[in-house]
Design an enzyme around this catalytic site. Structure first.
Site, PDB file in Angstrom:
ATOM      1  N   LYS A  73     -43.990  21.473 -56.256  1.00  0.00           N
ATOM      2  CA  LYS A  73     -43.639  22.802 -56.738  1.00  0.00           C
ATOM      3  C   LYS A  73     -43.876  22.866 -58.239  1.00  0.00           C
ATOM      4  CE  LYS A  73     -39.869  26.221 -56.645  1.00  0.00           C
ATOM      5  NZ  LYS A  73     -38.476  26.497 -56.203  1.00  0.00           N
TER       6      LYS A  73
ATOM      7  N   SER B 259     -33.635  28.252 -51.978  1.00  0.00           N
ATOM      8  CA  SER B 259     -35.068  28.329 -52.240  1.00  0.00           C
ATOM      9  C   SER B 259     -35.914  27.287 -51.513  1.00  0.00           C
ATOM     10  CB  SER B 259     -35.342  28.226 -53.748  1.00  0.00           C
ATOM     11  OG  SER B 259     -34.935  29.399 -54.404  1.00  0.00           O
TER      12      SER B 259
ATOM     13  N   SER C 290     -37.573  30.642 -53.519  1.00  0.00           N
ATOM     14  CA  SER C 290     -38.671  30.674 -54.473  1.00  0.00           C
ATOM     15  C   SER C 290     -39.774  29.648 -54.174  1.00  0.00           C
ATOM     16  CB  SER C 290     -38.128  30.400 -55.893  1.00  0.00           C
ATOM     17  OG  SER C 290     -37.563  29.086 -55.986  1.00  0.00           O
TER      18      SER C 290
END
Length: 492
Positions: A79, A178, A154
């Site tokens: 990420k 997330s 997210s």
């Protein structure tokens, strides 16, 4: 070419050890898929495929020379809120569009030391603030199951990349859901560990008391393979806990030898999480999965938790308050985006931040600053901290009568990109996941079926502190007798 993207990490490890294929074979296959198909999903911000191919050659040479690291040469991706030395680390924001980190986050270093090879940095909601991955400066991520829909957020890029078969596993971060919510939307498995289990050093902060890195994979076992090296004490992170990390991979494989691995397991089911706002198809699918758990030997126990709407309100006072403090460092002076031709220092600060931050980040900074301001601090922030303690106490009381807690991961399946939802409606997507972060607990989401539109549905299992192994083993027991985690979208 062998369809390597259908292999589990366990099968990759075994195949590499038995010389059935090489790391170069694996990396070349995944690189080809990313190059040809990621234009549809937009799951990567930065691809490091050429570097990965060089690392694969090195891994193959090391293995030939006797290096016995099981994960040596297995591909993955990070990420983009995890700092990576020499590679862009943008956090999905214009504010950091040109930031090349001079160091690796501890997670990145640990994973590389274990032998994993990173294929790049994955798209995300800006500064991890969002539940749909439409808030990225680099464009929305598209759900591989239906390219017109969001992947969740997210960590939407991470979930989409695993679901699409671009990487077998990926890192994510979870501040209020997330990891788990996008895992549910994309039909993959995602685990958020106990707060303090994984170092936050080098992870660009959103809300420091809530942020925790975790893992995505097709299955619980895949997640265990990645979470294992990610975890452990780190002197560089004051919130990292000095606690031994069990061998979760061995725990799962050992549990598989038990004919009745879930016999005696008590699963708490909170009625508060099955009320208004929960989509009927999601509710039906979750209840079906709970019956399946009963058939495997588990017992369902009625429990009570803080009403999820209360946890939602508490979170959206505390998280923005911490964000307003953490993001004050992005001022156009030291690094990141700087406005052109500022008239004075005030203009430099104001325009750099208003031009560099997107609307959702600005909204949360303003919300947080308001909650911390004189005259409102006691009424909002302090009160929210008190409620946070009560939420944690409710979880502690629930665990006196159950071993794990089961809830829906999200109230709906993935919705359309560009849907005209208000911020409050979008925030409701995290209504079942936020309490876990406020209490610092571990939780996992795993796929349990599909709605009538063919969109994945996830089940959330919540464990007591440091019980990641239990969550992984329980999920694996379910996945040994079901195939939902093996289903793949038609992309590619």
């Amino acid at each position: 070419m062998t369809q390597f993207h259908h292999l589990s990490v366990h099968e990759m490890v075994t195949g590499l050890q038995n010389k059935q294929f090489s790391s170069s074979d694996l990396v070349a296959h995944f690189a080809s898929r990313i190059e040809s198909l990621d234009t549809q999903t937009n799951s990567f911000i930065t691809q490091t495929l050429d570097t990965a191919k060089q690392h694969a050659k090195t891994a193959d040479a090391l293995r030939a020379d006797g290096d016995t690291r099981p994960l040596l040469g297995v591909p993955m991706a990070h990420k983009d809120n995890l700092c990576t030395q020499g590679v862009l680390s943008t956090c999905g924001s214009k504010m950091l569009h040109n930031f090349v980190s001079p160091y690796d986050a501890t997670v990145v270093k640990n994973v590389a030391d274990a032998g994993f090879i990173s294929l790049g940095k994955l798209n995300m909601d800006e500064f991890a603030m969002g539940s749909d991955n439409e808030k990225s400066h680099y464009g929305a991520v598209h759900n591989p199951w239906d390219l017109s829909r969001v992947p969740g957020g997210s960590s939407g890029g991470s979930a989409a990349a695993v679901a699409a078969g671009f990487v077998p596993v990926a890192t994510g971060s979870d501040t209020g859901g997330s990891i788990r919510q996008p895992a549910s939307f994309c039909g993959v498995t995602g685990i958020k560990p106990t707060y303090g289990r994984v170092s936050r050093y080098g992870m660009i902060a959103y809300a420091s008391s809530l942020d925790q890195a975790g893992a995505f994979g097709k299955s619980a076992l895949d997640c265990a393979y990645l979470l294992q090296p990610m975890s452990g004490h780190d002197n560089k992170d004051s919130t990292s806990i000095a606690k031994d990390v069990p061998n979760w991979v061995d725990e799962i494989l050992t549990a598989r030898t038990n004919d009745k691995p879930l016999q005696g397991l008590r699963i708490g089911v909170p009625s508060e999480y099955f009320g208004a706002g929960l989509n009927d198809e999601v509710a039906t699918t979750v209840k079906s999965a709970l019956k399946h758990y009963e058939e495997l030997g588990a017992t369902l126990v009625d429990i009570h938790l803080t009403h999820p709407e209360i946890t939602l309100a508490t979170y959206y006072l505390l998280a923005p308050a911490e964000a307003s403090s953490n993001l004050s460092r992005f001022d156009g002076v030291r690094f990141g985006y700087r406005c052109e031709n500022p008239k004075d220092l005030h203009d430099l600060y104001t325009r750099s931040r208003s031009e560099g931050f997107g609307a959702e980040v600005q909204r949360r900074i303003i919300m947080g600053t308001y909650a911390l301001s004189a005259g409102y601090f006691d009424a909002y922030y302090v009160k929210a901290q008190k409620v946070r303690r009560l939420i944690a106490q409710d979880f502690a009381k629930a665990f006196e009568s159950c071993d794990v807690i089961a809830t829906p991961t999200a109230p709906t399946t993935a919705y359309k990109i560009g849907a005209s939802l208000t911020p409050a409606e979008i925030y409701m997507g995290d209504v079942y996941t936020i309490g876990v972060n406020l209490a610092g607990l571990p939780a996992i989401s795993h796929p349990i079926g599909f709605d009538k539109q063919g969109l994945p549905v996830g089940l959330q299992l919540i464990g007591n502190h440091w019980q990641e192994g239990k969550l992984l083993s329980v999920t694996d027991a379910y996945q040994q007798v079901t195939d939902f985690h093996k289903a793949a979208p038609s992309i590619g």
